[in-house]
Design a protein around this motif. Structure first.
Motif, mmCIF file in Angstrom:
data_model
loop_
_atom_site.group_PDB
_atom_site.id
_atom_site.type_symbol
_atom_site.label_atom_id
_atom_site.label_comp_id
_atom_site.label_asym_id
_atom_site.label_seq_id
_atom_site.Cartn_x
_atom_site.Cartn_y
_atom_site.Cartn_z
ATOM 1 N N LEU A 82 40.542 -24.118 1.746
ATOM 2 C CA LEU A 82 40.221 -25.069 2.805
ATOM 3 C C LEU A 82 41.427 -25.978 2.938
ATOM 4 O O LEU A 82 41.777 -26.679 2.001
ATOM 5 C CB LEU A 82 38.969 -25.863 2.433
ATOM 6 C CG LEU A 82 38.501 -26.945 3.400
ATOM 7 C CD1 LEU A 82 38.174 -26.347 4.764
ATOM 8 C CD2 LEU A 82 37.296 -27.671 2.824
ATOM 9 N N ARG A 83 42.087 -25.931 4.100
ATOM 10 C CA ARG A 83 43.311 -26.720 4.268
ATOM 11 C C ARG A 83 43.207 -27.637 5.471
ATOM 12 O O ARG A 83 42.409 -27.414 6.381
ATOM 13 C CB ARG A 83 44.514 -25.807 4.416
ATOM 14 C CG ARG A 83 44.563 -25.043 5.712
ATOM 15 C CD ARG A 83 45.896 -24.304 5.856
ATOM 16 N NE ARG A 83 45.950 -23.556 7.088
ATOM 17 C CZ ARG A 83 46.391 -24.041 8.250
ATOM 18 N NH1 ARG A 83 46.804 -25.286 8.322
ATOM 19 N NH2 ARG A 83 46.423 -23.297 9.331
ATOM 20 N N GLY A 84 44.045 -28.663 5.468
ATOM 21 C CA GLY A 84 44.104 -29.595 6.579
ATOM 22 C C GLY A 84 44.710 -28.946 7.807
ATOM 23 O O GLY A 84 45.461 -27.977 7.708
ATOM 24 N N ALA A 85 44.397 -29.497 8.964
ATOM 25 C CA ALA A 85 44.845 -28.918 10.228
ATOM 26 C C ALA A 85 46.364 -28.822 10.336
ATOM 27 O O ALA A 85 46.882 -27.901 10.948
ATOM 28 C CB ALA A 85 44.293 -29.737 11.395
ATOM 29 N N PHE A 86 47.069 -29.760 9.760
ATOM 30 C CA PHE A 86 48.521 -29.775 9.912
ATOM 31 C C PHE A 86 49.255 -29.470 8.616
ATOM 32 O O PHE A 86 50.446 -29.708 8.503
ATOM 33 C CB PHE A 86 48.963 -31.124 10.488
ATOM 34 C CG PHE A 86 48.315 -31.406 11.816
ATOM 35 C CD1 PHE A 86 48.679 -30.707 12.953
ATOM 36 C CD2 PHE A 86 47.297 -32.337 11.918
ATOM 37 C CE1 PHE A 86 48.075 -30.942 14.171
ATOM 38 C CE2 PHE A 86 46.677 -32.582 13.129
ATOM 39 C CZ PHE A 86 47.066 -31.888 14.264
ATOM 40 N N GLN A 87 48.553 -28.934 7.636
ATOM 41 C CA GLN A 87 49.168 -28.556 6.365
ATOM 42 C C GLN A 87 49.479 -27.073 6.358
ATOM 43 O O GLN A 87 48.664 -26.274 6.824
ATOM 44 C CB GLN A 87 48.211 -28.810 5.190
ATOM 45 C CG GLN A 87 47.885 -30.232 4.902
ATOM 46 C CD GLN A 87 46.889 -30.319 3.758
ATOM 47 O OE1 GLN A 87 45.865 -29.648 3.764
ATOM 48 N NE2 GLN A 87 47.194 -31.146 2.788
ATOM 49 N N PRO A 88 50.632 -26.712 5.802
ATOM 50 C CA PRO A 88 50.836 -25.274 5.581
ATOM 51 C C PRO A 88 49.899 -24.820 4.464
ATOM 52 O O PRO A 88 49.565 -25.599 3.573
ATOM 53 C CB PRO A 88 52.305 -25.180 5.171
ATOM 54 C CG PRO A 88 52.663 -26.545 4.677
ATOM 55 C CD PRO A 88 51.754 -27.518 5.380
ATOM 56 N N SER A 89 49.480 -23.590 4.508
ATOM 57 C CA SER A 89 48.578 -23.069 3.478
ATOM 58 C C SER A 89 49.295 -22.970 2.141
ATOM 59 O O SER A 89 50.447 -22.551 2.067
ATOM 60 C CB SER A 89 48.071 -21.679 3.860
ATOM 61 O OG SER A 89 47.255 -21.757 4.980
ATOM 62 N N LEU A 90 48.592 -23.349 1.112
ATOM 63 C CA LEU A 90 49.060 -23.169 -0.248
ATOM 64 C C LEU A 90 49.190 -21.670 -0.502
ATOM 65 O O LEU A 90 48.282 -20.917 -0.149
ATOM 66 C CB LEU A 90 48.006 -23.769 -1.182
ATOM 67 C CG LEU A 90 48.322 -24.035 -2.622
ATOM 68 C CD1 LEU A 90 49.387 -25.116 -2.745
ATOM 69 C CD2 LEU A 90 47.058 -24.502 -3.330
ATOM 70 N N PRO A 91 50.305 -21.213 -1.071
ATOM 71 C CA PRO A 91 50.414 -19.773 -1.332
ATOM 72 C C PRO A 91 49.359 -19.320 -2.343
ATOM 73 O O PRO A 91 49.053 -20.038 -3.289
ATOM 74 C CB PRO A 91 51.829 -19.603 -1.885
ATOM 75 C CG PRO A 91 52.373 -20.957 -2.120
ATOM 76 C CD PRO A 91 51.463 -21.960 -1.501
ATOM 77 N N GLY A 92 48.814 -18.164 -2.112
ATOM 78 C CA GLY A 92 47.808 -17.638 -3.027
ATOM 79 C C GLY A 92 47.169 -16.387 -2.461
ATOM 80 O O GLY A 92 47.378 -16.036 -1.306
ATOM 81 N N PRO A 93 46.330 -15.756 -3.251
ATOM 82 C CA PRO A 93 45.670 -14.510 -2.833
ATOM 83 C C PRO A 93 44.372 -14.773 -2.080
ATOM 84 O O PRO A 93 43.319 -14.264 -2.428
ATOM 85 C CB PRO A 93 45.407 -13.828 -4.175
ATOM 86 C CG PRO A 93 45.108 -14.976 -5.096
ATOM 87 C CD PRO A 93 46.052 -16.084 -4.641
ATOM 88 N N TRP A 94 44.419 -15.615 -1.062
ATOM 89 C CA TRP A 94 43.215 -16.070 -0.376
ATOM 90 C C TRP A 94 42.554 -14.954 0.408
ATOM 91 O O TRP A 94 43.206 -14.251 1.160
ATOM 92 C CB TRP A 94 43.546 -17.242 0.558
ATOM 93 C CG TRP A 94 44.369 -18.279 -0.110
ATOM 94 C CD1 TRP A 94 45.654 -18.627 0.196
ATOM 95 C CD2 TRP A 94 44.003 -19.076 -1.228
ATOM 96 N NE1 TRP A 94 46.099 -19.594 -0.658
ATOM 97 C CE2 TRP A 94 45.108 -19.894 -1.554
ATOM 98 C CE3 TRP A 94 42.859 -19.184 -1.998
ATOM 99 C CZ2 TRP A 94 45.086 -20.798 -2.600
ATOM 100 C CZ3 TRP A 94 42.841 -20.080 -3.049
ATOM 101 C CH2 TRP A 94 43.951 -20.877 -3.334
#
Length: 126
Positions: A82-94
């Motif tokens: 779950l990420r903020g609208a203006f945040q890049p996604s945290l790298p991971g195996p989502w």
């Protein structure tokens, strides 16, 4: 089915847990990675954690190793970010990346689509 919610904000975490429990899930909550790592992998009849919802705000500034530890500890769990609208996604195996703003009902529905509730929860009249 057990779901682990890692979310720093107490009230949204509590409301999501309540919505998921009403839908028949065994929802657990943690405010950060350290607390999430205290939950056992499998609790007998409760079974293993099957989905981890990780709010990116709960891990900001934390070392990547703690996140990897959590994902490795629960190998059968699908990780959802779950990420903020203006945040890049945290790298991971989502398996899925969900973006704020989102309501508790929409988030619970996203989880239901990714991990259908137990069959006994789908028929509350029994």
């Amino acid at each position: 089915m057990r779901i682990l919610i890692v979310m720093a904000a107490q009230w949204p975490r509590a409301l999501l847990r309540a919505a998921l429990r009403e839908a028949g899930y065994d929802a657990l909550g943690a405010r950060d990675l350290d607390e999430a790592l205290t939950y056992p992998v499998d609790e007998g009849e409760r079974g293993p954690v099957r989905l981890i919802l990780l709010d990116q705000e709960a891990v900001q500034g934390k070392e990547d190793r703690r996140l990897l530890d959590l994902l490795e500890k629960h190998p059968v769990a699908d990780p959802v970010l779950l990420r903020g609208a203006f945040q890049p996604s945290l790298p991971g195996p989502w398996r899925e990346v969900v973006q704020h703003p989102i309501s508790i009902a929409e988030l619970a529905e996203t989880i239901r689509q990714l991990l259908p509730p137990p069959s006994h929860a789908m028929h509350p009249s029994e």
